[in-house]
Design an enzyme around this catalytic site. Sequence first.
Site, PDB file in Angstrom:
ATOM      1  N   LYS A  23      -1.151   1.726  26.558  1.00  0.00           N
ATOM      2  CA  LYS A  23      -0.459   2.949  26.965  1.00  0.00           C
ATOM      3  C   LYS A  23       0.746   2.593  27.833  1.00  0.00           C
ATOM      4  CE  LYS A  23      -1.161   7.213  29.497  1.00  0.00           C
ATOM      5  NZ  LYS A  23      -2.064   8.125  30.165  1.00  0.00           N
ATOM      6  N   GLU A  34      -3.749  -8.359  30.884  1.00  0.00           N
ATOM      7  CA  GLU A  34      -4.589  -8.975  29.847  1.00  0.00           C
ATOM      8  C   GLU A  34      -3.958  -8.790  28.466  1.00  0.00           C
ATOM      9  OE1 GLU A  34      -5.555  -6.932  32.228  1.00  0.00           O
ATOM     10  OE2 GLU A  34      -7.585  -7.393  32.941  1.00  0.00           O
ATOM     11  N   GLY A  94      -6.184   6.851  28.823  1.00  0.00           N
ATOM     12  CA  GLY A  94      -6.590   5.687  28.022  1.00  0.00           C
ATOM     13  C   GLY A  94      -7.976   5.847  27.416  1.00  0.00           C
ATOM     14  N   ARG A  95      -8.932   6.316  28.215  1.00  0.00           N
ATOM     15  CA  ARG A  95     -10.317   6.425  27.717  1.00  0.00           C
ATOM     16  C   ARG A  95     -10.518   7.643  26.835  1.00  0.00           C
ATOM     17  NH1 ARG A  95      -9.617   6.772  33.052  1.00  0.00           N
ATOM     18  NH2 ARG A  95     -10.196   8.640  34.197  1.00  0.00           N
ATOM     19  N   GLU A 143     -15.366   5.478  34.521  1.00  0.00           N
ATOM     20  CA  GLU A 143     -13.973   5.466  34.987  1.00  0.00           C
ATOM     21  C   GLU A 143     -13.525   6.906  35.291  1.00  0.00           C
ATOM     22  OE1 GLU A 143     -10.255   4.093  32.729  1.00  0.00           O
ATOM     23  OE2 GLU A 143     -10.793   2.271  33.793  1.00  0.00           O
ATOM     24  N   HIS A 194     -37.942  -3.609  22.890  1.00  0.00           N
ATOM     25  CA  HIS A 194     -38.572  -4.913  23.109  1.00  0.00           C
ATOM     26  C   HIS A 194     -37.902  -5.645  24.254  1.00  0.00           C
ATOM     27  CE1 HIS A 194     -41.106  -4.548  19.561  1.00  0.00           C
ATOM     28  NE2 HIS A 194     -40.087  -3.827  19.097  1.00  0.00           N
ATOM     29  N   LYS A 224      -6.585  -5.534  40.454  1.00  0.00           N
ATOM     30  CA  LYS A 224      -5.413  -5.972  39.672  1.00  0.00           C
ATOM     31  C   LYS A 224      -4.377  -6.610  40.599  1.00  0.00           C
ATOM     32  CE  LYS A 224      -5.313  -2.295  36.170  1.00  0.00           C
ATOM     33  NZ  LYS A 224      -4.518  -1.190  35.642  1.00  0.00           N
TER      34      LYS A 224
HETATM   35  O1  F6P Z   1      -7.334  -0.698  34.221  1.00  0.00           O
HETATM   36  C1  F6P Z   1      -7.828   0.483  33.707  1.00  0.00           C
HETATM   37  C2  F6P Z   1      -6.957   1.009  32.620  1.00  0.00           C
HETATM   38  O2  F6P Z   1      -5.842   1.614  33.150  1.00  0.00           O
HETATM   39  C3  F6P Z   1      -7.717   1.958  31.725  1.00  0.00           C
HETATM   40  O3  F6P Z   1      -7.756   3.236  32.220  1.00  0.00           O
HETATM   41  C4  F6P Z   1      -6.996   1.815  30.450  1.00  0.00           C
HETATM   42  O4  F6P Z   1      -7.748   2.293  29.387  1.00  0.00           O
HETATM   43  C5  F6P Z   1      -6.785   0.318  30.409  1.00  0.00           C
HETATM   44  O5  F6P Z   1      -6.527  -0.028  31.755  1.00  0.00           O
HETATM   45  C6  F6P Z   1      -5.697  -0.178  29.532  1.00  0.00           C
HETATM   46  O6  F6P Z   1      -4.458   0.341  29.874  1.00  0.00           O
HETATM   47  P1  F6P Z   1      -3.234   0.246  28.900  1.00  0.00           P
HETATM   48  O7  F6P Z   1      -3.572   0.992  27.663  1.00  0.00           O
HETATM   49  O8  F6P Z   1      -2.083   0.842  29.648  1.00  0.00           O
HETATM   50  O9  F6P Z   1      -2.993  -1.212  28.602  1.00  0.00           O
END
Ligand code: F6P
Length: 558
Positions: free
Chosen positions: A218, A224, A279-280, A365, A396, A516
Amino acid sequence: MSVEPPVSIQPSTPSLTEFPAWKALSSHFKAIRDKHLREFFADDARRGERFTAEAAGLYLDYSKNRITAETLRLLVQLAEECGLQKRIAAMFEGEPINSTERRAVLHTALRAPRDAQIMADGINVVPEVHAVLDRMTTFANELCSGGWRGHTGKRIWNIVNIGIGGSDLGPVMAYEALRAYSQRDMVFRFVSNVDGTDFREATRDISPEETLFIVCSKTFTTTETLANAHAARQWMLDAFDDARAVSKHFVAVSTNTVEVSDFGIDPANMFGFWDWVGGRYSMDSAIGLSTMIAIGPQNFRSMLAGFHAMDEHFRTTPFDRNLPVIMGLLAIWYNNFFGSETLAVLPYDQYLKRFPAYLQQLAMESNGKQARLDGFPVNYQTSQIVWGEPGTNGQHSFYQLIHQGTRLIPCDFIGFCQTLNPLGNHHDLLMANLFAQTEALAFGKTSEEVKSEGTPDWLCPHRTFPGNRPTNTILAERLTPYTLGTLVALYEHAVFTQGAIWNIDSFDQWGVELGKELAKRIVKEMAPMGDPNLKHDSSTNALIRRYVGCRDGGGITG
Ligand code: F6P
């Protein structure tokens, strides 16, 4: 983004615990907390039919909960006192209910029909939503028909989605859930972790010539994702030694055109979405591009129709028949009155193996917050911890604790009447286990029953099942794209219901920021052989030095 501090010096509303319904629920809780589900069922022969609700193809049996009609009445009253109906309307009407980020929350617009009108900042967003869906459709069709080719003219057979959090969990969950509908001659991989293993394992056996990376972010600033996207570009350049290859092997999904083009992806190969999609809550936006390629545009639209059907149910149905509201209120009941800490989500369908992981982000979240909307601290628990595994595997492993442990763990069981993979009597066995578990959890086995089976006295306590463990059972006909949409929307709105009652912002996530920031600082401090001027606490300093020393093979320094 600048966020103004809260202006209120006085709480803008009384605490939830001061509401009449909350107080009434507290007394009611004392009256019924020791009552056993055996008694609830004995009192009402039709309980198993009465405490049920149905919508959009989902049947919810919530009779095996420690509630009476009065509990439900009071919980609904609580929802009313908390203004849930207004909050629902505000969300659907595009008001900026994500107050700390001053944003509308309109994931429901992502699945609205083409002719709907949903306004955000004075603009009807539905045409834009459908324009992106149409572009995704064209792209998915072109890719799957072999019209879109790689740099060397080969067809694309491998799709690698790079993203994390909502830009990964939704796509991977949906791909796994709908694998039966997927294009089986294509390979779908998902890279999220900044651990290089994730990227290496995802790409070790595929050819760059036949691979398309979908970089989903987003913000397009997530460390990452950018690290993995850069690794992917290098991997591609190592194969082609020609930067022009990027345009045929990378597309982006983002709200940030500038960062996307800075990365080197042509904005013509970018699929957009909007800051009003969290995002979620984004798996049905362009973030679902990998899903659409996997299951085809028609199935994707059928998934959206499932979401929309549940949205409409949530928006229009009275609370006492409203599935997400009932589930949200039950979660409040256990979390805030019984003091339950967790919710186990137990899908009896192998395809839903990533569903609990998806729900973890969705619920935790969203509702893992301690500040109310007016900035004052809550004086009650907020989000429960969500976890789970597909049945029957969990039986199990951890079900022992649910049956006989000392904690109260409410569980959601999810099952389907028809299997997508008939095999002998597997499906009957699977579903028999689901039903057996909810029965055993509710009714248990008394020491008298155990004794009457000839169990010696000394062993009886160990073989006794207390029961009175609450469960919901969600049944649907069959796992389809449509059903998946209804199921995800059901949980989205149950989470919304809880957040509205807890009076928190379910749509921000400030709690991820500190880690972060510190990671960004620490990575700079990891110069070869360590940084002697570390200014963290003594534990963090020592850990960084030990890591750097060991990494560089120079021995361990404290
Ligand atoms: O670090 C949390 C977050 O902001 C989430 O809410 C989001 O889904 C994820 O990181 C990834 O964010 P982006 O889509 O901006 O890379």
